[in-house]
Design an enzyme around this catalytic site. Sequence first.
Site, mmCIF file in Angstrom:
data_model
loop_
_atom_site.group_PDB
_atom_site.id
_atom_site.type_symbol
_atom_site.label_atom_id
_atom_site.label_comp_id
_atom_site.label_asym_id
_atom_site.label_seq_id
_atom_site.Cartn_x
_atom_site.Cartn_y
_atom_site.Cartn_z
ATOM 1 C CE LYS A 177 38.799 -32.699 -11.497
ATOM 2 N NZ LYS A 177 39.473 -33.991 -11.793
ATOM 3 C CD GLU A 252 39.180 -35.539 4.434
ATOM 4 O OE1 GLU A 252 40.393 -35.288 4.259
ATOM 5 O OE2 GLU A 252 38.684 -36.661 4.364
ATOM 6 C CB CYS A 286 42.677 -38.217 4.296
ATOM 7 S SG CYS A 286 41.002 -38.844 4.182
ATOM 8 C CD GLU A 384 47.903 -36.776 3.390
ATOM 9 O OE1 GLU A 384 47.773 -36.000 2.414
ATOM 10 O OE2 GLU A 384 46.940 -37.163 4.062
#
Length: 480
Positions: A177, A252, A286, A384
């Site tokens: 997906k 992750e 990331c 983040e």
Amino acid sequence: MSPYDLPNALFIDGKWQPSISGETFDTFNPATEEVLAKVPRANAQDVHLAVQAAHRAFYGEWRQVTPAERGKLLYRLAQTIQTNREELAKLETLDNGKPLREALGDIDGVVQTIEYNAGAADKLQGDTIPLGYEVVDFTWLEPLGVTAHIVPWNFPLGIAVRSVAPALAAGCTVVLKPAEETPLSALRLASLAQEVGFPDGVLNVVTGFGEEAGAPLVRHPWVRGVTFTGSAETGRKIIAQSAESLKSLVLELGGKNALIVFEDADLDRAVEDAIEAVFGNCGQVCSAASRLLLQRQIYQEFQRRFSERVLQLSVAPGLENGDLGPLVSREQLERAFSYIRSGLEEGASLTLGGKRPENLSRGYFLQPTIFEKVHPKMRIAQEEIFAPVVVVLSFEHDDEALQIANDVPYGLTAGIYTRDIRRALTSAQWLESGSVWINGWYLGGVQAPTGGVKASGFGRERGLPGIHNYLQIKNVAIKL
Ligand code: NAI
Ligand code: MG
């Protein structure tokens, strides 16, 4: 095939089909804010069909394919991606916004990843266990079964293939997906896999939103493993959604990674690397360096050189190949602005950027942005941001650098710049992070495992550990 005439369909059981509901959603070109394509909006019913197809293939045709033949199919897939390199890169640039040069680099990484896993497919060996002469004991490495791959939008094809290729090499079947922001390259991947001869149902692609398509996929009882890259928030949901059917997970979940420059560092190298580490892919990585930790003695000099370089960076639509493209979506641009406001409210000082570039009236563009006078506990130093926004912090002693570096929820990557090997390796021992890079950034390739500690998740991708995610050990013991 031009980027625009991709099949407007889901890829299930080797066939292109619309969503059962008939609904579609728009994917946008982030450089122009215009609709790029309409793609099917899958829901639980479509997901069930895809899982059913993958389940059938796993217990049927895919089992008859030897490991060496799986490897050959993957090699052929790598080759056809190589042949279609320019087209795929352009598709990625149109959908995600990134400069074409970066998209071409992504596709090269995709080819390398598939080749690595192709070569490993027939080398996944078990052990024999010495239990004395009365018992023969050995292990088989068996594929997990149907695996789900839920992918973000920052490296649409790169992150998809990072887990899909090892799953296929291991003998699993796949439901992929892609992110709702960037669904196109996954559909193209499916058409290329079909061309090179993957049996029906081995690779299925369902396009749709997280709650509507992702969640039912994670919950589905026939899915044995889920690999997810994305936000920590969604990672927590995936753990909860998978609890009922007890799935194997690889997560992750982002980072707030420190690039630490000690007073004895090669500053030319550190500054040049920091530009790529902070602003590559428009900061939407990331493992980007989103915090610069500078030792007091070199703070001014580093900052002077770094800011000078940042002022030279160009911001432009991806097809024009500037240094930075747009962010992927309006939502991500607004998220970045809200962090910039938060930094100002908490008293940090904006050294550069913080606005849309004046020459670009359309598109989700943001100037490269630097914050100084940042306290390590401010939100902009803890969370983040996922945009071309960096916070610069200073430190006196090595211990203080490590303490600041570790004092965030995440632990994905960290970098150290020093000429002192003892300092480098001692710091590497103390850093709470899945990867530590010394005198370089984005080191390691498809062979080297990557992944996080703490809120950055668990499990490792790439390299042989990346394939073992899709294998389970069966122990066979025979009494003589
Ligand atoms: P997200 O984590 O919500 O989305 C990533 C993928 O997860 C998409 O395919 C989405 O459809 C799917 N998803 C969302 N909710 C789901 C659910 N309940 N069950 C199953 N699948 C689900 O990330 P989003 O909203 O795109 O970005 C938000 C923030 O996440 C970013 O600002 C960034 O901080 C972080 N992020 C980190 C990435 C990384 O590389 N680690 C990549 C993308 C985003
Ligand atoms: Mg989301």
